[in-house]
Scaffold this motif. Structure first.
Motif, short mmCIF file in Angstrom:
data_model
loop_
_atom_site.label_atom_id
_atom_site.label_comp_id
_atom_site.label_asym_id
_atom_site.label_seq_id
_atom_site.Cartn_x
_atom_site.Cartn_y
_atom_site.Cartn_z
N LEU B 182 0.80 -1.22 0.00
CA LEU B 182 0.00 0.00 0.00
C LEU B 182 0.84 1.27 0.00
N THR B 183 2.00 1.19 0.62
CA THR B 183 2.85 2.39 0.71
C THR B 183 4.28 1.93 1.02
N THR B 184 5.07 2.81 1.61
CA THR B 184 6.46 2.43 1.89
C THR B 184 6.53 1.46 3.07
N VAL B 185 7.63 0.72 3.11
CA VAL B 185 7.86 -0.19 4.23
C VAL B 185 7.94 0.62 5.53
N ASP B 186 8.61 1.75 5.45
CA ASP B 186 8.78 2.60 6.63
C ASP B 186 7.45 3.03 7.23
N GLN B 187 6.47 3.29 6.37
CA GLN B 187 5.18 3.74 6.86
C GLN B 187 4.24 2.59 7.20
N THR B 188 4.64 1.36 6.87
CA THR B 188 3.77 0.20 7.09
C THR B 188 4.15 -0.53 8.37
N LEU B 189 5.30 -1.14 8.35
CA LEU B 189 5.82 -1.84 9.52
C LEU B 189 7.34 -1.76 9.38
N ARG B 190 7.92 -0.86 10.13
CA ARG B 190 9.33 -0.52 9.95
C ARG B 190 10.23 -1.73 10.19
N ILE B 191 11.18 -1.97 9.28
CA ILE B 191 12.12 -3.09 9.48
C ILE B 191 13.51 -2.59 9.86
N GLU B 192 13.72 -1.30 9.80
CA GLU B 192 15.03 -0.77 10.21
C GLU B 192 15.18 -0.83 11.73
N PRO B 193 16.38 -0.98 12.25
CA PRO B 193 17.64 -1.13 11.52
C PRO B 193 17.83 -2.57 11.07
N LEU B 194 17.65 -2.82 9.78
CA LEU B 194 17.63 -4.19 9.27
C LEU B 194 18.98 -4.89 9.40
N ALA B 195 20.05 -4.19 9.02
CA ALA B 195 21.38 -4.82 9.11
C ALA B 195 21.69 -5.20 10.56
N ASP B 196 21.36 -4.30 11.47
CA ASP B 196 21.61 -4.58 12.89
C ASP B 196 20.79 -5.77 13.37
N LYS B 197 19.55 -5.82 12.91
CA LYS B 197 18.68 -6.95 13.31
C LYS B 197 19.28 -8.27 12.85
N ALA B 198 19.63 -8.33 11.56
CA ALA B 198 20.17 -9.59 11.01
C ALA B 198 21.47 -9.96 11.71
N HIS B 199 22.28 -8.95 11.97
CA HIS B 199 23.54 -9.18 12.69
C HIS B 199 23.26 -9.73 14.09
N ALA B 200 22.28 -9.12 14.76
CA ALA B 200 21.95 -9.56 16.12
C ALA B 200 21.38 -10.98 16.13
N PHE B 201 20.79 -11.38 15.01
CA PHE B 201 20.27 -12.75 14.91
C PHE B 201 21.37 -13.76 14.57
N GLY B 202 22.60 -13.29 14.43
CA GLY B 202 23.72 -14.22 14.25
C GLY B 202 24.12 -14.49 12.82
N TRP B 203 23.70 -13.62 11.89
CA TRP B 203 24.05 -13.80 10.49
C TRP B 203 25.20 -12.86 10.11
N ALA B 204 25.95 -13.26 9.10
CA ALA B 204 26.93 -12.35 8.49
C ALA B 204 26.16 -11.47 7.52
N VAL B 205 26.33 -10.16 7.63
CA VAL B 205 25.48 -9.23 6.89
C VAL B 205 26.31 -8.36 5.94
N ARG B 206 25.82 -8.18 4.73
CA ARG B 206 26.43 -7.26 3.77
C ARG B 206 25.31 -6.46 3.10
N GLU B 207 25.66 -5.26 2.64
CA GLU B 207 24.70 -4.45 1.89
C GLU B 207 25.29 -4.17 0.51
N VAL B 208 24.40 -4.05 -0.47
CA VAL B 208 24.88 -3.87 -1.84
C VAL B 208 23.82 -3.13 -2.65
N ASP B 209 24.27 -2.50 -3.73
CA ASP B 209 23.34 -1.97 -4.74
C ASP B 209 22.81 -3.18 -5.52
N GLY B 210 21.55 -3.45 -5.36
CA GLY B 210 20.95 -4.66 -5.95
C GLY B 210 20.79 -4.61 -7.46
#
Lengths: 293, 272
Positions: B182-210
């Motif tokens: 319906l709209t942006t992720v930020d305005q729906t159910l915020r997932i940020e800080p996503l990298a921190d979340k994934a890191h805290a869950f024990g994953w190796a995290v990288r970001e990239v231009d998709g």
């Protein structure tokens, strides 16, 4: 029944290296023999049934026959869509095992009353329901499910049920197993662990001379073959510790209407909704729910 | 490089053209979601994954699971363009009785798993990765998810499990285009800080231009990033990428291009 389950699972796992067991952080004093003998094929997925079931489907897609194990509604309703989409639709060999079918956990409250599970599972294409009536039927069903791998649901009672067979009987989907000889025109047909209740009534003389049958393996696709079981009979009384709505008796009624010439009367003995929300012993709750004679 | 060694930029361009034609013919939705993932999927199929198009079930193949099953035309196009089945079969997309359903279907050669309901791909892929470890196999499992999909709790259950069991043969790629239904992720159910979340869950995290194939291939060519940890790639993308009037527009989650719009889109892609 749960002891027969784990003994049989260990025996089957010795023969079949592709059998794995995933539990949803339940099974204390039940699952240890498997965990100790096959630590590489035993996983406690934690309190996370959706992942447990999706995980099982993923493993099954790579050659495993996975048994997921928990109690009451946790391995079924909590992860119903994973069973529907991941397991049943993909026809993967995952056997969902629920201990405490019916009102076995009567004192624990509505969350633990498994009285709608047939309704859920029997509407899924490709799903084989296994609701054994005693520990011997439990072993027989498990052997069948391993020999015929696919999506299945094994509904167990608790522990301490008596045996009504001396050895595991031969079981096939839709096939009635004779438990007590008697009148063949007026019969009682039970599914699941409430067979014990039927046998107690019989011993108390409450069932007249009715023959008693158990039907442990049934599914959507086994309706057609019920016609011949109904043609020769005048009255079949079905027994289940599940709500009448969309349960086992309803399944047999649906089978009957496929042939309008069948005159056999079908009486349903099943739980009514008044039991929902009440706590008590299994015996008390079954009586409140209407399973009395 | 994988065995196919394709020009993944050209593959992505051809996939976009096929995807647009498919949704136009079938009057189907979700073209924005499909265009968003074309570069990720093209890099995986063209450069990263070990595949045998003539043997879709080859034991040693890498497994790819599209958890955001509504973006299926991108994957159908990739499979057809890399030879898993004839390209003319793509015409069957959306037709009655077609195996090419409007959510990804395992009845299509090369597709591992049907999805459509969100939150199913990562638990399933985790099961595959666990099975590979149990059988001492070297193939990897790649799961492509959407950003809005991360609202499903089953993903976080799987993330806990995969880290606990050290499944470093599992890769989750998030198509982070910042738009959901319906709209942006930020305005729906915020997932940020996503990298921190994934890191805290024990994953190796990288970001990239998709949409950067070189950087995608570089990162996905050096897996696992940390031994004993599953890999979580946050791929920053643009929904509707490649067609100017579709980019960053929620409406292209639903609309199907008219003939005129299709012509304009193909014009842009043919001169890209």
């Amino acid at each position: 029944m749960r002891n027969a389950f784990i003994q049989e699972l260990v025996a089957l796992a010795r023969q079949h290296p592709h059998i794995a067991l995933i539990v949803g952080d339940l099974g204390y004093s039940v699952i240890e023999p498997f965990a100790e003998e096959f630590p590489d094929r035993f996983i406690n997925a934690g309190v996370a049934e959706q992942n447990m079931t999706g995980l099982a489907a993923g493993m099954a897609s790579e050659g495993y026959h996975v048994f997921t194990y928990s109690i009451a509604n946790f391995p079924t309703f909590r992860c119903a869509e994973q069973i529907r989409n991941d397991v049943a639709y993909h026809k993967l060999p995952v056997t969902v095992v629920a201990v405490g079918g019916g009102l076995a956990y009567g004192a624990l409250g509505y969350s633990h009353h498994a009285v709608q599970d047939y309704a859920l599972m029997r509407t899924m294409p490709n799903m084989q329901i296994a609701a054994p009536g005693d520990p011997m039927e439990t072993r027989a069903c498990m052997r069948y499910l391993v020999e015929h791998p696919g999506p299945s649901y094994l509904r167990l009672g608790k522990a301490g049920e008596p045996c009504f067979h001396e050895v595991p009987p031969e079981v096939n989907p839709g096939q009635w197993l004779k438990i007590r000889e008697g009148d063949e025109e007026h019969v009682l047909l039970s599914t699941g662990a409430c067979l014990q209740m039927a046998m107690e009534w019989a011993n108390e003389g409450k069932l007249g001379n009715r023959s008693i049958y158990s039907l442990p393996l049934w599914s959507m696709k086994d309706k057609d073959i019920q016609i011949k079981n109904l043609q020769s009979r005048k009255e079949v009384t079905t027994l289940e510790d599940h709500l009448q709505d969309a349960g086992f008796g309803s399944w047999l009624l649906e089978a009957r209407v496929q042939d309008p010439k069948i005159a056999c009367t079908i009486n349903l003995m099943a739980l009514n909704h008044t039991v929902c929300g009440t706590v008590g012993s299994q015996t008390t709750l079954n009586r409140i729910g209407g399973l009395t004679i | 490089m994988n065995s196919l060694e394709l020009d993944s930029y050209d593959l992505a361009r051809r996939m976009r053209i096929q995807a647009l034609q498919m949704v136009h013919r079938a009057r189907a939705s979700h073209i924005g979601s499909a265009l968003s993932i074309c570069d990720i999927v093209a890099t995986l199929y063209g450069q990263v994954m070990h595949l045998q198009p003539d043997q879709p079930a080859a034991t040693q193949r890498d497994r790819f699971i599209l958890s955001k099953g509504h973006a299926c035309v991108a994957v159908y196009a990739a499979l057809a363009e890399t030879g898993f089945f004839p390209k003319e079969n793509l015409f069957r997309y959306g037709q009655d009785h077609s195996e090419l359903m409007n959510h990804i279907s395992h009845k299509v050669p090369g597709v591992e798993f049907s999805t459509g309901s969100l939150g199913h791909g990562l638990p399933f892929g985790t099961g595959k990765a666990l099975a590979a470890k149990m059988q001492a196999q070297n193939w990897r499992t790649f799961v492509l998810l959407s950003d809005g999909e991360l609202g499903e709790g089953s993903n976080w259950e799987a993330m806990m499990f995969a880290a606990h069991h050290q499944l470093d043969n599992l890769v989750a790629i998030v198509d982070y285009n910042k738009l959901q239904s319906l709209t942006t992720v930020d305005q729906t159910l915020r997932i940020e800080p996503l990298a921190d979340k994934a890191h805290a869950f024990g994953w190796a995290v990288r970001e990239v231009d998709g949409h950067d194939h070189v950087k995608l291939a570089e990162l996905l060519g050096t897996l696992p990033w940390e031994a004993g940890k599953p890999s979580f790639l946050i791929a920053h993308t643009t929904k509707g990428k490649g067609v100017s009037f579709m980019e960053n527009k929620v409406e292209w989650h639903y609309k199907s291009p008219s003939q005129e719009q299709l012509d304009q889109a193909l014009e842009e892609l043919n001169h890209a």
